[in-house]
Design an enzyme around this catalytic site. Structure first.
Site, PDB file in Angstrom:
ATOM      1  N   ARG A 118       0.850  -1.216   0.000  1.00  0.00           N
ATOM      2  CA  ARG A 118       0.000   0.000   0.000  1.00  0.00           C
ATOM      3  C   ARG A 118       0.878   1.257   0.000  1.00  0.00           C
ATOM      4  O   ARG A 118       0.511   2.263  -0.607  1.00  0.00           O
ATOM      5  CB  ARG A 118      -0.930   0.028   1.227  1.00  0.00           C
ATOM      6  CG  ARG A 118      -2.150  -0.850   1.155  1.00  0.00           C
ATOM      7  CD  ARG A 118      -3.230  -0.430   0.185  1.00  0.00           C
ATOM      8  NE  ARG A 118      -4.035   0.709   0.541  1.00  0.00           N
ATOM      9  CZ  ARG A 118      -5.256   0.956   0.034  1.00  0.00           C
ATOM     10  NH1 ARG A 118      -5.812   0.119  -0.851  1.00  0.00           N
ATOM     11  NH2 ARG A 118      -5.919   2.026   0.364  1.00  0.00           N
ATOM     12  N   HIS A 169      -4.832  -2.156  -7.821  1.00  0.00           N
ATOM     13  CA  HIS A 169      -5.522  -2.414  -6.559  1.00  0.00           C
ATOM     14  C   HIS A 169      -4.536  -3.091  -5.618  1.00  0.00           C
ATOM     15  O   HIS A 169      -3.737  -3.923  -6.059  1.00  0.00           O
ATOM     16  CB  HIS A 169      -6.729  -3.345  -6.768  1.00  0.00           C
ATOM     17  CG  HIS A 169      -7.264  -3.859  -5.478  1.00  0.00           C
ATOM     18  ND1 HIS A 169      -8.122  -3.119  -4.693  1.00  0.00           N
ATOM     19  CD2 HIS A 169      -6.996  -5.010  -4.782  1.00  0.00           C
ATOM     20  CE1 HIS A 169      -8.372  -3.798  -3.580  1.00  0.00           C
ATOM     21  NE2 HIS A 169      -7.702  -4.942  -3.616  1.00  0.00           N
ATOM     22  N   THR A 210      -5.458   6.592  -2.876  1.00  0.00           N
ATOM     23  CA  THR A 210      -6.454   6.148  -3.865  1.00  0.00           C
ATOM     24  C   THR A 210      -6.609   7.157  -5.004  1.00  0.00           C
ATOM     25  O   THR A 210      -6.698   6.779  -6.172  1.00  0.00           O
ATOM     26  CB  THR A 210      -7.815   5.974  -3.146  1.00  0.00           C
ATOM     27  OG1 THR A 210      -7.616   5.090  -2.040  1.00  0.00           O
ATOM     28  CG2 THR A 210      -8.873   5.401  -4.070  1.00  0.00           C
TER      29      THR A 210
HETATM   30  O1  CDP Z   1      -8.524   1.033  -4.022  1.00  0.00           O
HETATM   31  P1  CDP Z   1      -8.605   1.635  -2.638  1.00  0.00           P
HETATM   32  O2  CDP Z   1      -8.779   0.597  -1.543  1.00  0.00           O
HETATM   33  O3  CDP Z   1      -7.468   2.582  -2.364  1.00  0.00           O
HETATM   34  O4  CDP Z   1      -9.897   2.572  -2.641  1.00  0.00           O
HETATM   35  P2  CDP Z   1     -11.429   2.270  -2.372  1.00  0.00           P
HETATM   36  O5  CDP Z   1     -11.976   3.428  -1.603  1.00  0.00           O
HETATM   37  O6  CDP Z   1     -11.634   0.905  -1.821  1.00  0.00           O
HETATM   38  O7  CDP Z   1     -12.075   2.342  -3.834  1.00  0.00           O
HETATM   39  C1  CDP Z   1     -11.934   1.299  -4.763  1.00  0.00           C
HETATM   40  C2  CDP Z   1     -11.627   1.884  -6.122  1.00  0.00           C
HETATM   41  O8  CDP Z   1     -12.759   2.607  -6.600  1.00  0.00           O
HETATM   42  C3  CDP Z   1     -10.482   2.902  -6.129  1.00  0.00           C
HETATM   43  O9  CDP Z   1      -9.221   2.287  -6.261  1.00  0.00           O
HETATM   44  C4  CDP Z   1     -10.828   3.773  -7.314  1.00  0.00           C
HETATM   45  O10 CDP Z   1     -10.367   3.211  -8.539  1.00  0.00           O
HETATM   46  C5  CDP Z   1     -12.359   3.746  -7.320  1.00  0.00           C
HETATM   47  N1  CDP Z   1     -12.974   4.940  -6.684  1.00  0.00           N
HETATM   48  C6  CDP Z   1     -13.518   5.942  -7.493  1.00  0.00           C
HETATM   49  O11 CDP Z   1     -13.447   5.847  -8.725  1.00  0.00           O
HETATM   50  N2  CDP Z   1     -14.122   7.036  -6.934  1.00  0.00           N
HETATM   51  C7  CDP Z   1     -14.190   7.168  -5.592  1.00  0.00           C
HETATM   52  N3  CDP Z   1     -14.764   8.246  -5.065  1.00  0.00           N
HETATM   53  C8  CDP Z   1     -13.652   6.155  -4.758  1.00  0.00           C
HETATM   54  C9  CDP Z   1     -13.046   5.051  -5.336  1.00  0.00           C
HETATM   55 MG    MG Z   2     -10.390  -0.537  -0.897  1.00  0.00          MG
END
Ligand code: CDP
Ligand code: MG
Length: 247
Positions: free
Chosen positions: A102, A147, A108
């Site tokens: 991470r 991811h 993100t």
């Molecule tokens: O991937 P990560 O765990 O960092 O973030 P998440 O909050 O679990 O969201 C999953 C994925 O959704 C992210 O990696 C982004 O590609 C997408 N996402 C998005 O497009 N718009 C958001 N407001 C939040 C997440």
């Molecule tokens: Mg996530």
């Protein structure tokens, strides 16, 4: 082996990274030389809606949920080239695997990644406006290339969602396994114990499965509440099966 050495985490190299030829860069950034971690599983996956929905289950109902499913399934980056719609799923293992990966992956949101952690993998990502049917902008999708599991609970759920025990060398198993004593079949979101026309056999006696998956299947077949969904167990058995969307 020290149990901490067994920590595993799931990485998905998403379709935007494949389209932009960033695979080598990502593998290099996460290599054993940089992270001290070891590969324990890898596969190229044409992502089904079932596995995408399970993977992002915590985001069900959010405004960006449909968009991130389309993104993970490759529909956003390979619109008219379904054969290119895939991700590379990689499992890494080693002490502090989740945190180490991470850290290199970064925040993100690619805009935040660029300001807070220049040089992290997601700093190379991009933001895409999301529009409703009338063309009004209703939000943004974060195309962030990769991811990586965020917590030990996420890592266990995601590892078991994408990988079967025999996708991983037995000496690298981090979660308990068990041999099935039964046949289990699946068709149209229903579990069967006996063969039905048009169903797929997901487990047969003596097949090795995640112990927690077998517990879920036993509960579902008895009609008692289970901790995981049927799809969370079945999805990995349908990976890259031609008929997956019909089952
Ligand atoms: O991937 P990560 O765990 O960092 O973030 P998440 O909050 O679990 O969201 C999953 C994925 O959704 C992210 O990696 C982004 O590609 C997408 N996402 C998005 O497009 N718009 C958001 N407001 C939040 C997440
Ligand atoms: Mg996530």
């Amino acid at each position: 082996m020290d149990k901490r050495e067994l920590e595993q985490t799931l990485v998905l190299i998403k379709p935007d990274a494949l389209k932009n030829s960033l695979t080598g860069y990502v593998l290099s950034a996460l290599s054993e030389f940089h992270t001290g971690l070891h590969y324990c599983g890898t596969k190229i996956v044409h992502v089904s809606r079932m596995i995408a929905e399970e993977h992002y289950a915590e985001h069900r109902g959010k405004i960006f949920f449909p968009a991130i499913l389309e993104y993970l399934m490759g529909h956003s980056h390979y619109i008219n080239e379904p054969w290119k719609q895939r991700v590379i799923a990689i499992a890494y293992q080693g002490r502090d695997a989740i945190r180490k990966i991470r850290d290199i992956v970064g925040p993100t949101n690619p805009l935040e990644a660029r300001t807070e952690k220049p040089g992290c993998i997601r700093s190379l990502g991009t933001m895409v406006p999301l529009k409703d049917a009338e063309g009004n902008i209703i939000g943004q999708r974060m195309d962030n290339l990769i991811h990586a599991s965020a917590t030990p609970e996420d890592a266990e759920r995601e590892m078991k969602l994408w990988f079967k025990p025999n996708d991983i060398p037995p000496l690298m198993h981090a979660y308990p396994t068990e041999q099935s004593r039964e046949f289990y079949y699946f068709k149209k979101h229903i579990l069967y114990r006996k063969h039905e026309p048009g169903c797929v056999c997901i487990l047969a006696p003596a097949d090795v499965a995640w112990k927690s998956d077998l517990e879920t299947l036993r509960k579902i077949s008895k009609g008692t509440p289970a901790s995981g969904s049927l799809e969370s167990v079945v999805a990995k058995y349908l990976i890259n099966e031609k008929q997956a969307e019909n089952w």
